[in-house]
Design a protein around this motif. Sequence first.
Motif, mmCIF file in Angstrom:
data_model
loop_
_atom_site.group_PDB
_atom_site.id
_atom_site.type_symbol
_atom_site.label_atom_id
_atom_site.label_comp_id
_atom_site.label_asym_id
_atom_site.label_seq_id
_atom_site.Cartn_x
_atom_site.Cartn_y
_atom_site.Cartn_z
ATOM 1 N N THR A 1 -1.887 96.444 31.536
ATOM 2 C CA THR A 1 -1.451 95.336 32.375
ATOM 3 C C THR A 1 -0.009 94.974 32.032
ATOM 4 O O THR A 1 0.310 94.717 30.870
ATOM 5 C CB THR A 1 -2.354 94.105 32.174
ATOM 6 O OG1 THR A 1 -3.707 94.470 32.464
ATOM 7 C CG2 THR A 1 -1.941 92.973 33.087
ATOM 8 N N VAL A 2 0.840 94.980 33.043
ATOM 9 C CA VAL A 2 2.253 94.667 32.836
ATOM 10 C C VAL A 2 2.632 93.468 33.694
ATOM 11 O O VAL A 2 2.054 93.223 34.763
ATOM 12 C CB VAL A 2 3.154 95.876 33.178
ATOM 13 C CG1 VAL A 2 2.873 97.030 32.251
ATOM 14 C CG2 VAL A 2 2.977 96.304 34.630
ATOM 15 N N GLN A 3 3.611 92.724 33.207
ATOM 16 C CA GLN A 3 4.130 91.585 33.936
ATOM 17 C C GLN A 3 5.314 92.041 34.791
ATOM 18 O O GLN A 3 6.281 92.584 34.289
ATOM 19 C CB GLN A 3 4.567 90.481 32.970
ATOM 20 C CG GLN A 3 3.428 89.876 32.153
ATOM 21 C CD GLN A 3 2.426 89.140 33.021
ATOM 22 O OE1 GLN A 3 2.808 88.465 33.980
ATOM 23 N NE2 GLN A 3 1.150 89.263 32.686
ATOM 24 N N SER B 1 11.393 82.001 36.198
ATOM 25 C CA SER B 1 10.929 83.314 36.660
ATOM 26 C C SER B 1 9.517 83.223 37.208
ATOM 27 O O SER B 1 8.662 82.509 36.668
ATOM 28 C CB SER B 1 10.969 84.334 35.513
ATOM 29 O OG SER B 1 12.296 84.526 35.074
ATOM 30 N N PHE B 2 9.302 83.973 38.271
ATOM 31 C CA PHE B 2 7.971 84.082 38.861
ATOM 32 C C PHE B 2 7.469 85.500 38.618
ATOM 33 O O PHE B 2 8.076 86.468 39.096
ATOM 34 C CB PHE B 2 8.021 83.780 40.357
ATOM 35 C CG PHE B 2 8.393 82.359 40.674
ATOM 36 C CD1 PHE B 2 7.417 81.390 40.835
ATOM 37 C CD2 PHE B 2 9.729 81.994 40.801
ATOM 38 C CE1 PHE B 2 7.753 80.073 41.121
ATOM 39 C CE2 PHE B 2 10.075 80.682 41.089
ATOM 40 C CZ PHE B 2 9.090 79.712 41.246
ATOM 41 N N THR B 3 6.405 85.632 37.847
ATOM 42 C CA THR B 3 5.881 86.952 37.491
ATOM 43 C C THR B 3 4.435 87.080 37.945
ATOM 44 O O THR B 3 3.742 86.080 38.173
ATOM 45 C CB THR B 3 5.954 87.183 35.972
ATOM 46 O OG1 THR B 3 5.175 86.183 35.296
ATOM 47 C CG2 THR B 3 7.391 87.114 35.470
ATOM 48 N N SER B 4 4.007 88.330 38.068
ATOM 49 C CA SER B 4 2.614 88.620 38.399
ATOM 50 C C SER B 4 2.133 89.769 37.529
ATOM 51 O O SER B 4 2.937 90.578 37.051
ATOM 52 C CB SER B 4 2.466 88.985 39.878
ATOM 53 O OG SER B 4 3.223 90.143 40.189
ATOM 54 N N SER B 5 0.840 89.824 37.330
ATOM 55 C CA SER B 5 0.242 90.878 36.501
ATOM 56 C C SER B 5 -0.183 92.045 37.382
ATOM 57 O O SER B 5 -0.834 91.844 38.411
ATOM 58 C CB SER B 5 -0.968 90.343 35.722
ATOM 59 O OG SER B 5 -0.576 89.299 34.858
ATOM 60 N N GLN B 6 0.194 93.241 36.974
ATOM 61 C CA GLN B 6 -0.202 94.447 37.690
ATOM 62 C C GLN B 6 -0.856 95.419 36.725
ATOM 63 O O GLN B 6 -0.376 95.609 35.605
ATOM 64 C CB GLN B 6 0.999 95.114 38.353
ATOM 65 C CG GLN B 6 1.556 94.348 39.549
ATOM 66 C CD GLN B 6 2.593 95.143 40.315
ATOM 67 O OE1 GLN B 6 2.828 96.309 40.026
ATOM 68 N NE2 GLN B 6 3.220 94.514 41.296
#
Length: 369
Positions: free
Chosen positions: A42-44, A220-225
């Motif tokens: 899982t990466v941000q 910052s706006f991040t999401s997990s992929q």
Amino acid sequence: MPGTLTNMLKRYNKKLYTIIVILLVLSVGLTIYTFLQPATTTVQVNDNTSLIETGYDYKAEIIPNILYPNGGTVDAGKTIFKKITTAIPFSLKSTIHSKRQVTAKGTHEVQLIIKAGDVWERSFQLEPKRRFEQSGTEISVINDPYKIDLAQVEAFISQVEQETGITPDQYTLEVLPDIQGTIKYSGVEKPFQVQDRLIFQYSMEEIPLASEKGFTSMVSFTSSQVMTKKIEAFGVQLPLRFVRISSALLSIFLLVTSIYMIKRLKIDVLSTETLEIEIINKRYASRIIPVSQKINIAQKSIFSLDSFKSIIKISDEKELPIFFNKDHKEESAVFFIVDGDYLYTYETPKTNNSDMKKITGSDKAYARG
């Protein structure tokens, strides 16, 4: 001859078997390693970044003097001369820069804080609290002019000193913008606060700048992929699952091959002994006389030789024929020379037929050319 054939076969199979075992160990090691690793990671991912920039630009309002005969508003350096300066006008600009469109909302106000070291401080409002709400990639939160009236500052400090009887060694003037709000992007709302101060030291003769004039902060706006983990080999990145399955299949194949080679090696050793008899009979057919029964060895002195070459040598020296008798039950053969009361023999190694059957699955031995 038989020893040479057997040894050559053993050396060849030993080298091949060693290579297979080494590959098997490496393959099993790679398989174990890949199964110990998670197949995914899982990466941000940075979906959007909002940069908040706050900057000040100040000048000095001065009275006519020998340096500036006309007086007025002039550009000020890092130091402002207190005796000829009546006010410090400045502009404050705070902007939100975003890669993608966002919505920012909240409140902002601007204060001037006078500090007497650690003794006391007092704040004055330069701008009352205001609300804001804007959308876009470039959002101007504050972009207004303000002024520090040095006459009012001096009057306030003098009154405090008279009433308290305390005269600190140094004062500071701090411009404090208090911006509080949220930035919303793609349904996600994040808070932010800006309190980047413009600070001047305030003394009897000069007012030097004691802070930076520009500030930045980031939201910052991040999401997990979930990403498939990969392994790099020879400059090529391969999915971990592919490497895991491939190495496991290769390990099974090499294991089966090594087991097969062990069995095959046993068969080849047995077959080599049979092959020896065929080679001797074919090469020396004109000199060998097959007999159906072994000679009666009673009353004879027997000399057992360790190679067929010795039989040939004796036959040549004594000009005697070579007799041949094969024991089909034990898959062995005896080559012998009769010289009066002397018997010279060479017997090929015996092959146990039950062992051959166990390995080959039949009673029939075979020779591999």
